[in-house]
Design a protein around this motif. Structure first.
Motif, short mmCIF file in Angstrom:
data_model
loop_
_atom_site.label_atom_id
_atom_site.label_comp_id
_atom_site.label_asym_id
_atom_site.label_seq_id
_atom_site.Cartn_x
_atom_site.Cartn_y
_atom_site.Cartn_z
N LEU A 240 0.84 -1.20 0.00
CA LEU A 240 0.00 0.00 0.00
C LEU A 240 0.87 1.25 0.00
O LEU A 240 0.61 2.21 -0.74
N GLU A 241 1.91 1.24 0.80
CA GLU A 241 2.83 2.37 0.90
C GLU A 241 3.52 2.64 -0.44
O GLU A 241 3.74 3.80 -0.82
N ALA A 242 3.81 1.56 -1.17
CA ALA A 242 4.49 1.69 -2.46
C ALA A 242 3.52 1.94 -3.61
O ALA A 242 3.96 2.09 -4.76
N GLY A 243 2.22 1.97 -3.32
CA GLY A 243 1.23 2.21 -4.36
C GLY A 243 1.01 1.05 -5.29
O GLY A 243 0.58 1.23 -6.44
N ARG A 244 1.27 -0.18 -4.81
CA ARG A 244 1.12 -1.34 -5.69
C ARG A 244 0.26 -2.44 -5.05
O ARG A 244 0.41 -3.62 -5.37
N LEU A 245 -0.64 -2.06 -4.16
CA LEU A 245 -1.53 -3.05 -3.55
C LEU A 245 -2.72 -3.29 -4.47
O LEU A 245 -3.59 -2.43 -4.64
N ALA A 246 -2.77 -4.48 -5.06
CA ALA A 246 -3.86 -4.84 -5.97
C ALA A 246 -5.03 -5.42 -5.19
O ALA A 246 -4.84 -6.17 -4.23
N LEU A 247 -6.23 -5.08 -5.61
CA LEU A 247 -7.45 -5.55 -4.96
C LEU A 247 -8.27 -6.39 -5.94
O LEU A 247 -8.49 -5.98 -7.08
N THR A 248 -8.71 -7.57 -5.47
CA THR A 248 -9.49 -8.49 -6.30
C THR A 248 -10.87 -8.70 -5.70
O THR A 248 -10.96 -9.11 -4.54
N PRO A 249 -11.94 -8.44 -6.44
CA PRO A 249 -13.28 -8.67 -5.90
C PRO A 249 -13.48 -10.12 -5.46
O PRO A 249 -12.92 -11.04 -6.07
N GLN A 250 -14.26 -10.32 -4.40
CA GLN A 250 -14.56 -11.68 -3.96
C GLN A 250 -15.45 -12.38 -4.96
O GLN A 250 -16.22 -11.76 -5.69
N LEU A 251 -15.37 -13.71 -4.97
CA LEU A 251 -16.24 -14.51 -5.82
C LEU A 251 -17.69 -14.36 -5.36
O LEU A 251 -17.96 -14.19 -4.16
N ALA A 252 -18.60 -14.46 -6.28
CA ALA A 252 -20.02 -14.38 -5.93
C ALA A 252 -20.54 -15.72 -5.41
O ALA A 252 -21.53 -15.78 -4.69
N GLU A 253 -19.85 -16.82 -5.77
CA GLU A 253 -20.27 -18.15 -5.34
C GLU A 253 -19.55 -18.55 -4.06
O GLU A 253 -18.47 -18.08 -3.76
N GLY A 254 -20.18 -19.46 -3.32
CA GLY A 254 -19.54 -20.04 -2.14
C GLY A 254 -19.63 -19.21 -0.89
O GLY A 254 -18.86 -19.41 0.06
N VAL A 255 -20.58 -18.28 -0.83
CA VAL A 255 -20.71 -17.43 0.35
C VAL A 255 -21.34 -18.23 1.50
O VAL A 255 -22.38 -18.88 1.32
N THR A 256 -20.70 -18.22 2.66
CA THR A 256 -21.28 -18.79 3.88
C THR A 256 -21.06 -17.80 5.02
O THR A 256 -20.18 -16.93 4.93
N TYR A 257 -21.84 -17.95 6.07
CA TYR A 257 -21.79 -16.99 7.17
C TYR A 257 -21.42 -17.70 8.48
O TYR A 257 -21.98 -18.75 8.81
N ALA A 258 -20.49 -17.10 9.19
CA ALA A 258 -20.00 -17.65 10.45
C ALA A 258 -20.64 -16.88 11.60
O ALA A 258 -20.04 -15.97 12.17
N LYS A 259 -21.86 -17.25 11.93
CA LYS A 259 -22.55 -16.53 13.00
C LYS A 259 -21.86 -16.75 14.34
O LYS A 259 -21.16 -17.75 14.55
N LYS A 260 -22.06 -15.81 15.23
CA LYS A 260 -21.48 -15.89 16.56
C LYS A 260 -21.91 -17.17 17.26
O LYS A 260 -23.04 -17.62 17.11
N ILE A 261 -20.99 -17.78 18.02
CA ILE A 261 -21.31 -19.00 18.74
C ILE A 261 -22.32 -18.70 19.84
O ILE A 261 -22.10 -17.84 20.69
N ASP A 262 -23.42 -19.44 19.82
CA ASP A 262 -24.46 -19.28 20.83
C ASP A 262 -24.29 -20.35 21.91
O ASP A 262 -23.97 -21.51 21.61
N LYS A 263 -24.50 -19.98 23.17
CA LYS A 263 -24.34 -20.95 24.26
C LYS A 263 -25.23 -22.16 24.08
O LYS A 263 -24.90 -23.28 24.49
N GLY A 264 -26.39 -21.94 23.45
CA GLY A 264 -27.32 -23.03 23.28
C GLY A 264 -26.85 -24.13 22.35
O GLY A 264 -27.40 -25.24 22.37
#
Length: 311
Positions: free
Chosen positions: A186-210
């Motif tokens: 980033l400091e050198a101005g060469r940090l490349a950014l790649t969009p995330q894939l649209a497929e394979g999305v999952t969600y890691a919800k907070k651990i519930d005591k239950g």
């Protein structure tokens, strides 16, 4: 020129990255972390977060806002005139004025192979799901939940018996290395950014005591992953008939094995427990108020024998 940064993080996981960024010579204008909390058995001790303590050791300014939604807090953040913000397990929502409050943006260290396991508990969820690998990633933050483009990533193998605590430590070290690399680019101005894939999305919800109680009707593989995914904290648990009354046992390690019986039945004198399919042998456990111990040590002081049932 080193970057002028804001660091935002709270738990132990964030500390290696804070120390590495400071050691790399960047100017850390302020460290944001969760406010001190009451802790201890009686809730009487006020405890600063691990990042708070590390920042003070490093002689850095610490800020502990309850929220970042107020205009005054957002103006205070902008007044730091930072080039970028580094965010690792901070625990507070960053509204758009904060995301836009630095020259180059906010960069998050996230412990999963995005877009898999966006959200609060990616380490635990990856193990509980039986994943064989994960990743440490640096992404540029957007308003969505872990939806931003990825800058750098490093794959990490999840061993078949690896616990969440062990994976946590590996990924915390990778986070520190990866973030320093990202900031250099980033400091050198060469940090490349790649969009995330649209497929394979999952969600890691907070651990519930239950969901921490062990369901012995599940397969041995599922129970094994459940136990190691919650070890050492908050810990998977069951109730066992000890001293003529049920006692909660936290199970820290187990291993799948052969065995057949009604789910929850103790099959031998080595703490092999029948599951819905197969069995698991308990390896390490913890009694209420006690310290972790091996199964052998536990059996020397507790009567849990063949034919008993845990639930």
């Amino acid at each position: 020129m080193p970057l002028r940064l804001v660091f935002m993080g709270t738990p132990d996981f964030s500390v290696p990255t804070l120390r590495a960024v400071a050691a790399a010579g960047h100017d850390i204008a302020a460290v944001y972390t969760q406010p001190p909390r009451k802790a201890g058995r009686r809730g009487l001790e006020v405890t600063r977060s691990p990042v708070h303590r590390a920042a003070e050791e490093l002689g850095l300014q610490v800020r502990t806002p309850v929220s970042l939604k107020g205009a005054d807090e957002q103006a205070s953040f902008r007044d730091l005139a930072a080039d970028a913000a580094v965010v690792v397990a901070y625990g507070l929502l960053l509204p758009k004025p904060i995301l836009d409050g630095t020259r180059l943006g906010c960069f998050n260290g996230h412990a999963s192979a995005l877009p898999r396991w966006r959200g609060a508990a990616p380490i635990q969820r990856a193990i509980m799901a039986g994943d064989s690998e994960t990743a440490m990633m640096v992404m540029k933050m957007e308003e969505g939940l872990d939806t931003g483009p990825v800058a750098l990533q490093r794959q990490v193998e999840i061993g078949p018996d690896m616990t969440a605590g062990e994976l946590h430590d590996v990924l915390a070290r990778e986070s520190a290395t990866l973030m320093v690399e990202a900031l250099a680019a980033l400091e050198a101005g060469r940090l490349a950014l790649t969009p995330q894939l649209a497929e394979g999305v999952t969600y890691a919800k907070k651990i519930d005591k239950g969901e921490t109680r062990i369901d012995w009707t599940r397969s041995a593989a599922e129970i094994h992953n459940h136990i190691r995914g919650l070890s050492p904290f908050p810990g998977a648990w069951c109730e066992a008939p000890l001293a003529d009354r049920p006692e909660r046992l936290k199970i820290l390690r187990a291993t799948p094995t052969e065995g057949d019986g009604a789910p929850g039945t103790v099959l031998d004198d080595a703490l092999t427990i029948a599951c819905g399919t197969g069995a698991v042998r308990l390896v390490e456990l913890q009694r209420a108020g006690g310290k972790p111990m091996t199964a052998e040590t536990f059996l020397r002081g507790a009567a849990l024998r063949r034919g008993d049932t845990v639930s």
